[in-house]
Structures are given as structure tokens and as C-alpha cells.
Design a protein around this motif. Sequence first.
Motif, PDB file in Angstrom:
ATOM      1  N   UNK A  14       0.814  -1.214   0.000  1.00 48.61           N
ATOM      2  CA  UNK A  14       0.000   0.000   0.000  1.00 48.61           C
ATOM      3  C   UNK A  14       0.849   1.265   0.000  1.00 48.61           C
ATOM      4  N   UNK A  15       1.956   1.245   0.696  1.00 46.53           N
ATOM      5  CA  UNK A  15       2.857   2.380   0.677  1.00 46.53           C
ATOM      6  C   UNK A  15       3.471   2.571  -0.692  1.00 46.53           C
ATOM      7  N   UNK A  16       3.746   1.466  -1.379  1.00 49.71           N
ATOM      8  CA  UNK A  16       4.336   1.496  -2.713  1.00 49.71           C
ATOM      9  C   UNK A  16       3.408   2.122  -3.743  1.00 49.71           C
ATOM     10  N   UNK A  17       2.122   1.767  -3.697  1.00 49.27           N
ATOM     11  CA  UNK A  17       1.187   2.274  -4.703  1.00 49.27           C
ATOM     12  C   UNK A  17       0.452   3.529  -4.245  1.00 49.27           C
ATOM     13  N   UNK A  18       0.706   3.973  -3.018  1.00 46.32           N
ATOM     14  CA  UNK A  18       0.078   5.204  -2.537  1.00 46.32           C
ATOM     15  C   UNK A  18      -1.370   5.026  -2.164  1.00 46.32           C
ATOM     16  N   UNK A  19      -1.729   3.887  -1.582  1.00 50.40           N
ATOM     17  CA  UNK A  19      -3.117   3.629  -1.192  1.00 50.40           C
ATOM     18  C   UNK A  19      -3.210   3.453   0.306  1.00 50.40           C
ATOM     19  N   UNK A  20      -4.305   3.937   0.881  1.00 50.25           N
ATOM     20  CA  UNK A  20      -4.519   3.733   2.307  1.00 50.25           C
ATOM     21  C   UNK A  20      -4.853   2.284   2.612  1.00 50.25           C
ATOM     22  N   UNK A  43     -12.839   0.090  11.869  1.00 49.82           N
ATOM     23  CA  UNK A  43     -11.470  -0.120  12.337  1.00 49.82           C
ATOM     24  C   UNK A  43     -10.448   0.174  11.248  1.00 49.82           C
ATOM     25  N   UNK A  44     -10.755  -0.242  10.025  1.00 48.84           N
ATOM     26  CA  UNK A  44      -9.800  -0.038   8.935  1.00 48.84           C
ATOM     27  C   UNK A  44      -9.668   1.438   8.571  1.00 48.84           C
ATOM     28  N   UNK A  45     -10.773   2.175   8.603  1.00 48.67           N
ATOM     29  CA  UNK A  45     -10.696   3.607   8.333  1.00 48.67           C
ATOM     30  C   UNK A  45      -9.888   4.324   9.412  1.00 48.67           C
ATOM     31  N   UNK A  46     -10.089   3.914  10.662  1.00 46.53           N
ATOM     32  CA  UNK A  46      -9.307   4.510  11.750  1.00 46.53           C
ATOM     33  C   UNK A  46      -7.825   4.183  11.581  1.00 46.53           C
ATOM     34  N   UNK A  47      -7.541   2.961  11.174  1.00 47.16           N
ATOM     35  CA  UNK A  47      -6.147   2.546  10.967  1.00 47.16           C
ATOM     36  C   UNK A  47      -5.500   3.347   9.847  1.00 47.16           C
ATOM     37  N   UNK A  48      -6.294   3.690   8.838  1.00 46.39           N
ATOM     38  CA  UNK A  48      -5.767   4.428   7.698  1.00 46.39           C
ATOM     39  C   UNK A  48      -5.258   5.805   8.082  1.00 46.39           C
ATOM     40  N   UNK A  49      -5.811   6.370   9.157  1.00 47.95           N
ATOM     41  CA  UNK A  49      -5.340   7.689   9.612  1.00 47.95           C
ATOM     42  C   UNK A  49      -3.850   7.618   9.914  1.00 47.95           C
ATOM     43  N   UNK A  50      -3.460   6.560  10.627  1.00 49.67           N
ATOM     44  CA  UNK A  50      -2.064   6.419  11.030  1.00 49.67           C
ATOM     45  C   UNK A  50      -1.207   5.853   9.902  1.00 49.67           C
ATOM     46  N   UNK A  51      -1.781   4.937   9.118  1.00 48.94           N
ATOM     47  CA  UNK A  51      -1.042   4.350   8.006  1.00 48.94           C
ATOM     48  C   UNK A  51      -0.682   5.403   6.976  1.00 48.94           C
ATOM     49  N   UNK A  52      -1.647   6.226   6.608  1.00 48.35           N
ATOM     50  CA  UNK A  52      -1.381   7.241   5.594  1.00 48.35           C
ATOM     51  C   UNK A  52      -0.490   8.354   6.140  1.00 48.35           C
ATOM     52  N   UNK A  53      -0.537   8.576   7.449  1.00 44.03           N
ATOM     53  CA  UNK A  53       0.349   9.564   8.057  1.00 44.03           C
ATOM     54  C   UNK A  53       1.803   9.150   7.850  1.00 44.03           C
ATOM     55  N   UNK A  54       2.063   7.868   8.070  1.00 42.25           N
ATOM     56  CA  UNK A  54       3.407   7.339   7.880  1.00 42.25           C
ATOM     57  C   UNK A  54       3.812   7.371   6.407  1.00 42.25           C
ATOM     58  N   UNK A  55       2.900   6.893   5.542  1.00 38.38           N
ATOM     59  CA  UNK A  55       3.194   6.868   4.119  1.00 38.38           C
ATOM     60  C   UNK A  55       3.319   8.255   3.518  1.00 38.38           C
ATOM     61  N   UNK A  56       2.453   9.187   3.959  1.00 38.07           N
ATOM     62  CA  UNK A  56       2.483  10.551   3.436  1.00 38.07           C
ATOM     63  C   UNK A  56       3.792  11.247   3.790  1.00 38.07           C
ATOM     64  N   UNK A  57       4.266  11.019   5.001  1.00 39.95           N
ATOM     65  CA  UNK A  57       5.540  11.619   5.409  1.00 39.95           C
ATOM     66  C   UNK A  57       6.686  11.111   4.542  1.00 39.95           C
ATOM     67  N   UNK A  58       6.673   9.797   4.293  1.00 40.25           N
ATOM     68  CA  UNK A  58       7.717   9.215   3.456  1.00 40.25           C
ATOM     69  C   UNK A  58       7.651   9.769   2.035  1.00 40.25           C
ATOM     70  N   UNK A  59       6.435   9.888   1.488  1.00 34.33           N
ATOM     71  CA  UNK A  59       6.277  10.438   0.137  1.00 34.33           C
ATOM     72  C   UNK A  59       6.662  11.912   0.095  1.00 34.33           C
ATOM     73  N   UNK A  60       6.386  12.643   1.170  1.00 33.30           N
ATOM     74  CA  UNK A  60       6.781  14.051   1.233  1.00 33.30           C
ATOM     75  C   UNK A  60       8.302  14.183   1.166  1.00 33.30           C
ATOM     76  N   UNK A  61       8.974  13.289   1.854  1.00 32.02           N
ATOM     77  CA  UNK A  61      10.438  13.294   1.814  1.00 32.02           C
ATOM     78  C   UNK A  61      10.955  12.965   0.422  1.00 32.02           C
ATOM     79  N   UNK A  62      10.169  12.167  -0.318  1.00 32.13           N
ATOM     80  CA  UNK A  62      10.563  11.780  -1.673  1.00 32.13           C
ATOM     81  C   UNK A  62      10.159  12.830  -2.711  1.00 32.13           C
TER      82      UNK A  62
END
Length: 250
Positions: A14-20, A43-62
Amino acid sequence: MIITLTMFLIGILLGFIGAGGSGFIIALLTVVFGVSIHTALGTSLAAMVFTTMSGAYSHYRQGNIDLKAGITVGVFGAILSYLGSKIAVWIPVHSLHFLTAGMLFLSAIMLMIRLFIVNKLKETNKGETKSTGSFLFRAAAVGIVSGILSGTFGIGSAPFIQLGLMMVLGLSVQKSVGTTMLVILPIAMAGGTGYYFEGYFDVLLLVQVLTGTMIGSYIGAKFTNSVPLLILKSAMVLTPIMAGAILLIR
């Protein structure tokens, strides 16, 4: 432990393809681990808040995030996502399985048309905002559609967001992948809040999902710019197809 390990592997994809990855998480939780679909949605929508936070930060750095587009689309999406979560609680369990799977298949078809049939993608966002009003209208449209789909069917609607960012706002494939992670953040937060107030939320399950997906998503985002574009496009299309197919098993 099995749920955490499974979510770690999914997080990398999911981090690779940019999906929550809400659709994929819902499919695995309901079909493989026997969680009720409404609880899996919340539960999955709540989890996506934190998952996308991590992925978004990594993509921002990229350098893969357009902040203006991401924030604008995300705000409109969040409002409709909350409303959609209120609609979902009235949909029967059996119907919700088929509807969510159908939306995942539709998203894959739309992405395939855009990525493989349309000959040329815009590789820069130059000239995409000729006027503030025009940009705001287009960004609002993408956010409204993405938000209502996400909240109602429990999916992060990443393919719809990516498609909207590419076709409506003119972002490149790589930019759309990274910006999608930012857009999903407020959408998932609003939708998860709606399910929480309806009683469809499991704290222990959330912790298990988060432990795996946050680490995996951060790692996966690092591969987005390093693989051939054809592989990235193929992964973007195949992921919702696989998630939809798993949902139809139950």
C-alpha cells in the motif's frame, strides 16, 4: 501476531502504490479473520489515519506530494466521508460486501482506462490552476466523490482519488500516488469518527492492524520512484481487483 504480520506485508504494497488500503484490510479482516464487516469498516478507516500519516511523510520526503491539491481535496472529502459513514450503518451486511467489492472493481477499471488506454499522462502540473475558482471547483469535485465513496463503502477510494488527481488536476502518476496518501488522511479520520460514534470500532484490532501497516507503508513508499512505471501502474490496478475478489469469497 498473524494479523500484525499480514498487515505488515499489506502495508508494504500500500505504501508502494500510494493507497490507504482500507478495501484490502476490510477484505482480509472479514474473510480471513472473521471480523464483522461494519466493525472492519470502522477499524480499517481509523487505521488508515495512522497508516497514511506514515506513508504521506515518506512520500513528502521523496518529493511526491502536491500540498495545495492534497489539502483542498482532503477537506472536501472529509466532510462527505463523515456523512457516508452514517449511510453505511443502514446497509445490510450481505449487501455491503457486494457493494464494497463492486466499488473496488470499478475503481480498478477506471484506473486501467486512465493508465493504459489513454496514451499520454501529464507529467507535470504546470498550468493546472489557471484560476483559483477553477482549481477549487475541480478539487472539490474530486474530494466530494472520493469522500462519499470512502465513508459509505469503507474504502479509502485511493484509485478514485489518484484518477481524479491525474485527470482533473493534472498531476503525474508519481505525484498522484504521494498526494493520495495526504488526501486519504482527513477522509479516513472523518469516516472513522463516524463509525466510532455508531459503535463499530475495535481498539485491540486497531492496534494489531496499525503495528503492521504503519511500518510496512513507510518502507513501501521508498520503492515508488525506483521501479519501472509499468510495474507501478500494474500494481495500482491489480490491488483493488485482488481486494474485491477476496470480499466476494464470503
